[in-house]
Design an enzyme around this catalytic site. Structure first.
Site, PDB file in Angstrom:
ATOM      1  N   SER A  21     -54.103  81.939  66.446  1.00 19.60           N
ATOM      2  CA  SER A  21     -54.302  80.680  65.734  1.00 19.60           C
ATOM      3  C   SER A  21     -55.366  79.821  66.436  1.00 19.60           C
ATOM      4  CB  SER A  21     -52.937  79.979  65.610  1.00 19.60           C
ATOM      5  OG  SER A  21     -52.997  78.916  64.723  1.00 19.60           O
ATOM      6  N   HIS A  66     -47.707  82.577  58.879  1.00 25.75           N
ATOM      7  CA  HIS A  66     -48.466  82.233  60.085  1.00 25.75           C
ATOM      8  C   HIS A  66     -47.895  82.906  61.344  1.00 25.75           C
ATOM      9  CE1 HIS A  66     -51.618  80.008  61.982  1.00 25.75           C
ATOM     10  NE2 HIS A  66     -50.793  79.409  62.821  1.00 25.75           N
ATOM     11  N   ASP A  89     -50.090  83.175  54.785  1.00 26.82           N
ATOM     12  CA  ASP A  89     -50.275  82.111  55.784  1.00 26.82           C
ATOM     13  C   ASP A  89     -50.661  80.807  55.075  1.00 26.82           C
ATOM     14  OD1 ASP A  89     -51.078  80.494  57.917  1.00 26.82           O
ATOM     15  OD2 ASP A  89     -51.868  82.200  59.046  1.00 26.82           O
TER      16      ASP A  89
HETATM   17  C1  MLT Z   1     -56.731  75.185  64.474  1.00 29.07           C
HETATM   18  O1  MLT Z   1     -56.606  73.986  64.543  1.00 29.07           O
HETATM   19  O2  MLT Z   1     -57.335  75.854  65.326  1.00 29.07           O
HETATM   20  C2  MLT Z   1     -56.122  75.862  63.302  1.00 29.07           C
HETATM   21  O3  MLT Z   1     -55.822  74.931  62.306  1.00 29.07           O
HETATM   22  C3  MLT Z   1     -54.910  76.625  63.691  1.00 29.07           C
HETATM   23  C4  MLT Z   1     -53.871  75.734  64.310  1.00 29.07           C
HETATM   24  O4  MLT Z   1     -53.906  75.567  65.504  1.00 29.07           O
HETATM   25  O5  MLT Z   1     -53.024  75.216  63.587  1.00 29.07           O
END
Ligand code: MLT
Length: 212
Positions: free
Chosen positions: A109, A190, A159
């Protein structure tokens, strides 16, 4: 205990084999340096591990760069943090004596997004990357040459945080830069699944027989 040195709280676990492989573990929003260690172990049991904690706090939750809202990144901060992390990795390779040419990022992520940004802006600091739930972090001014940097992209069809189109844009950009990319769409949201961690391990073994 995490060490607060070289500018980051981090853990370094030496390799227990002779492969010379090191995994750079990059956690998601709200995680820390311990989060991905079991996953790193599953992917490459004997590899050394370098696992920093993101330095940006969002409501107390560590991240690797600032965002303005979900999915909207502060690009100046992203560039700054990408360089800062690449410099940390370089300094860590001198301190712990691991080979940058055998350093593979494993990001989840937010961690996958900064790993993708490192590939695009500081490709010399990684040999390849496993990116779970990644999106396009930025478009670089100049396309890097990623022909020697294999990438495994693993995403969730359901996701609700990572827009599919953004992952597809990252895939296309990496391919245009010459990277050999394997893209897996999983019947998942996710959260990471065991199956894709296993697939990432197999991919890494196969890539190591070649480029890594
Ligand atoms: C980010 O902010 O890098 C993406 O939205 C993934 C997350 O951290 O939620």
């Amino acid at each position: 205990m995490a060490e607060n040195d070289l500018g980051y709280f981090h853990k370094f676990i030496p390799s227990s084999g002779a492969s010379g492989l090191t995994l750079l573990l990059l956690h998601g929003t709200g995680g820390d340096e311990d989060d991905l260690i079991p996953i790193g172990r599953d992917i490459a049991p004997k590899a050394a591990i370098l696992s920093p904690r993101g330095k940006v706090l969002e409501n107390g939750m560590p991240r690797f760069f600032r965002r303005l809202e979900e999915g909207v990144f502060d690009l100046e901060d992203l560039k700054f943090r990408t360089n800062e992390l690449a410099d940390f990795v370089n300094a860590a390779s001198a301190k712990y004596r691991f080979d940058l040419k055998r350093l593979v990022a494993v990001g989840y992520s937010n961690g996958a997004n900064i790993a993708a940004s490192m590939l695009l802006l500081r490709p010399e600091s990684l040999a390849g990357a496993i990116l779970f739930r990644a999106m396009l972090p930025l478009v670089p001014e100049r396309l890097p040459d990623l022909s020697s940097k294999p990438v495994f992209l693993s995403s969730g069809q359901y996701d609700q945080i990572i827009p599919k189109e953004s992952t597809e844009k990252l895939l296309q950009l990496l391919k245009r830069a010459g990277a050999k990319v394997e893209m897996k769409w999983n019947p998942a949201n996710h959260g990471l699944t065991e199956r894709e961690v296993k697939l990432a391990g197999t991919w890494l073994q196969e890539s190591r027989a070649g480029e890594l």
